[in-house]
Design an enzyme around this catalytic site. Sequence first.
Site, short mmCIF file in Angstrom:
data_model
loop_
_atom_site.label_atom_id
_atom_site.label_comp_id
_atom_site.label_asym_id
_atom_site.label_seq_id
_atom_site.Cartn_x
_atom_site.Cartn_y
_atom_site.Cartn_z
N ARG A 19 0.88 -1.16 0.00
CA ARG A 19 0.00 0.00 0.00
C ARG A 19 0.92 1.21 0.00
O ARG A 19 1.77 1.37 0.87
CB ARG A 19 -0.92 -0.03 1.22
CG ARG A 19 -1.91 1.15 1.30
CD ARG A 19 -1.37 2.25 2.18
NE ARG A 19 -2.38 3.27 2.48
CZ ARG A 19 -2.12 4.40 3.13
NH1 ARG A 19 -0.89 4.67 3.56
NH2 ARG A 19 -3.06 5.27 3.37
N ASP A 59 1.70 5.01 0.43
CA ASP A 59 1.15 6.14 1.15
C ASP A 59 1.15 7.42 0.31
O ASP A 59 2.16 7.76 -0.31
CB ASP A 59 1.97 6.36 2.43
CG ASP A 59 1.48 7.53 3.25
OD1 ASP A 59 0.35 7.47 3.74
OD2 ASP A 59 2.24 8.51 3.39
N ALA A 60 0.04 8.12 0.31
CA ALA A 60 -0.10 9.49 -0.23
C ALA A 60 0.68 9.70 -1.53
O ALA A 60 1.56 10.56 -1.62
CB ALA A 60 0.35 10.50 0.83
N GLU A 103 -2.69 5.07 -2.09
CA GLU A 103 -3.52 6.05 -1.40
C GLU A 103 -3.41 7.35 -2.18
O GLU A 103 -2.34 7.95 -2.24
CB GLU A 103 -3.05 6.28 0.04
CG GLU A 103 -3.96 7.28 0.76
CD GLU A 103 -3.31 7.94 1.97
OE1 GLU A 103 -4.03 8.56 2.76
OE2 GLU A 103 -2.08 7.85 2.11
N ASP A 134 -11.54 7.42 -0.52
CA ASP A 134 -12.02 8.15 0.65
C ASP A 134 -13.48 8.57 0.51
O ASP A 134 -14.19 8.71 1.51
CB ASP A 134 -11.16 9.39 0.90
CG ASP A 134 -9.85 9.06 1.60
OD1 ASP A 134 -9.72 7.93 2.12
OD2 ASP A 134 -8.95 9.91 1.62
N ASP A 135 -13.93 8.77 -0.72
CA ASP A 135 -15.33 9.19 -0.92
C ASP A 135 -16.30 8.17 -0.33
O ASP A 135 -17.32 8.52 0.26
CB ASP A 135 -15.63 9.38 -2.41
CG ASP A 135 -15.11 10.70 -2.95
OD1 ASP A 135 -14.28 11.33 -2.27
OD2 ASP A 135 -15.53 11.10 -4.05
N GLN A 137 -8.80 7.80 9.34
CA GLN A 137 -10.08 8.40 9.66
C GLN A 137 -10.46 8.26 11.13
O GLN A 137 -11.31 9.00 11.62
CB GLN A 137 -11.17 7.81 8.75
CG GLN A 137 -10.89 7.99 7.27
CD GLN A 137 -10.76 9.45 6.85
OE1 GLN A 137 -11.22 10.35 7.54
NE2 GLN A 137 -10.11 9.69 5.73
N ASN A 155 -7.00 10.45 12.93
CA ASN A 155 -6.95 11.88 12.66
C ASN A 155 -8.07 12.65 13.34
O ASN A 155 -8.20 13.86 13.15
CB ASN A 155 -6.96 12.15 11.15
CG ASN A 155 -5.64 11.77 10.49
OD1 ASN A 155 -4.63 11.65 11.16
ND2 ASN A 155 -5.67 11.57 9.18
#
Length: 566
Positions: free
Chosen positions: A242, A244-245, A281, A303-304, A372, A375
């Site tokens: 995965r 990241d960002a 991501e 994320d939606d 989620q 944070n």
Amino acid sequence: MIFEVWAPRATTVETDLGSGRRALGPSRPGWWAVEAPEAGHGTDYTYWVDGEGPFPDPRSLRQPEGIFGPSRVYDHGRFTWEDHDWKGRDLRGSVIYELHIGTFTPEGTFAAAAGKLAHLVELCVDFVEIMPVAPVPGSRNWGYDGVDLYAVNETYGGPDGLKTFVDACHRAGLGVLLDVVYNHLGPSGNFLHPFGPYLTGTQGSYWGEAVNLDGPDSDEVRRYFIDNAVQWLRDYHLDGLRLDAVHALHDRRATHFLTELAGEVDALACHLGRPLTLIAESDLNDPFMVDPAGHGMTAQWNDDLHHAIHAAVTGESHGYYADFARPEALVKALTSGFVHDGGYSSFRARSHGRPFTGPAYRLVGSAQNHDQIGNRPRGDRMTPAQLRVAAGLLLTSPFTPMLFMGEEWGASTPFLFFTDHVEPALREGEGERRRREFVGFGYDWDAPEPGDLETFERSKLDWTELKEEHHRSLLCWYRDLIALRKALPELTDPRLGLARAELGEGGKWLRITRGRIGVWVDLCQDSITPPLPDGAVVLLDDSDVSAGPEGDPRSGPSVVVYRLVG
């Protein structure tokens, strides 16, 4: 053995194996090397560049004394694998389970996590996704402050500990994904600067300097990260990564870093004879990320879908949840993938995204994940009653579902942001930096101090909760949903155009139909009688899920999965 390091702008490079420095000589362009026949597995060493040091090896495979200590030679060939029959696992139709090694168990080690695999097998998930394991400052961290990217955090069990965990997962039938961070390095213990232009010197994201993917000498920098990815998949037998960002990866070259990485991983999969997965991501809502003619990622986080489920179940509408507060956003997420597919995003104050056309499994969705939950200032999770509905929405969707550790039993423990920085300036300023990062998100930032040991300890799962009826009851609901998902082809059919959605009573309930399978959800959780079609046969509902300590006045189900007959 030969010690070799890339330092294209250095005039002298030396290594110290414990008996004094010895000089390396130029080898291939930009590289320095020296032969040390007496060295081998277990030898500690450091580098000196132009008289400055000692520094760990940028490609150090082991840091037994932490990020400020010497590197140690590690021979991958000395580990005995027992997963010889493992053929890999395809992402299609799978369920992912995300966990943080340090807080998944009281012990916080790979060995302890391996002791919980029977729980995951009974849950019937397919992949375990581990948050980053690179060495970090101190003894506790989410992992996104990692340095020495080729090494494994000794607190968790080091390289042999990770291999033993992966081996155990494979023998249990579970694939393993690893979260890796290629868009920045941590602010403490990053000694790449003396060796070469790994970083651009400009702020690439909120978290630090941008990685040099397209500037002078960037060929070797790209190779550094691609070789790192190959190491995890080849030498640690991992089944995927995965990333990241990835929106923080700045690359203007004709072949983007992600495209190059995907090509290398595809070639490795052919060589190994098993599928390998890359999950990005990305905050871009751009299907180019997963298009085989684009960057070629296997999947990307969506994320939606999380935001739409979260807003529908909790009623929250602050920050980025504002665009998802209406039930129509949930309908769009479940039937189209992206809610922001070119329209206006009030949180960003601009239009955002492009339409996603599938296949649906290329979007990884969740009702909870480390970001989620963690944070949020207090790291609070959904209640068991909320999770009952959220699980019904997520696990009957055609996307690749991902659960976050403890979600399946409604864990009451928070997942807070925690660090253990060594430098006083970093330790003392972490809470304020964290507050600034979330300005505009709509929170009253009353978070506990990240560096306090209690913040970390509070984030550990409490496995004794499974002795309580309402936790066991929710766990059974998750197990039943996953089992039904695997039994009904309609629930994993990746063709988005097959779904039909209906909102009833002004958005109080939602019905999604895929072929002859229907899912009805009470979005208000106020005991509405399910308006099922004539001839519907109920396959599963949550009527038997225990209410839990928060109370639940329901007189009927909140989620019903049914089949149309006749």
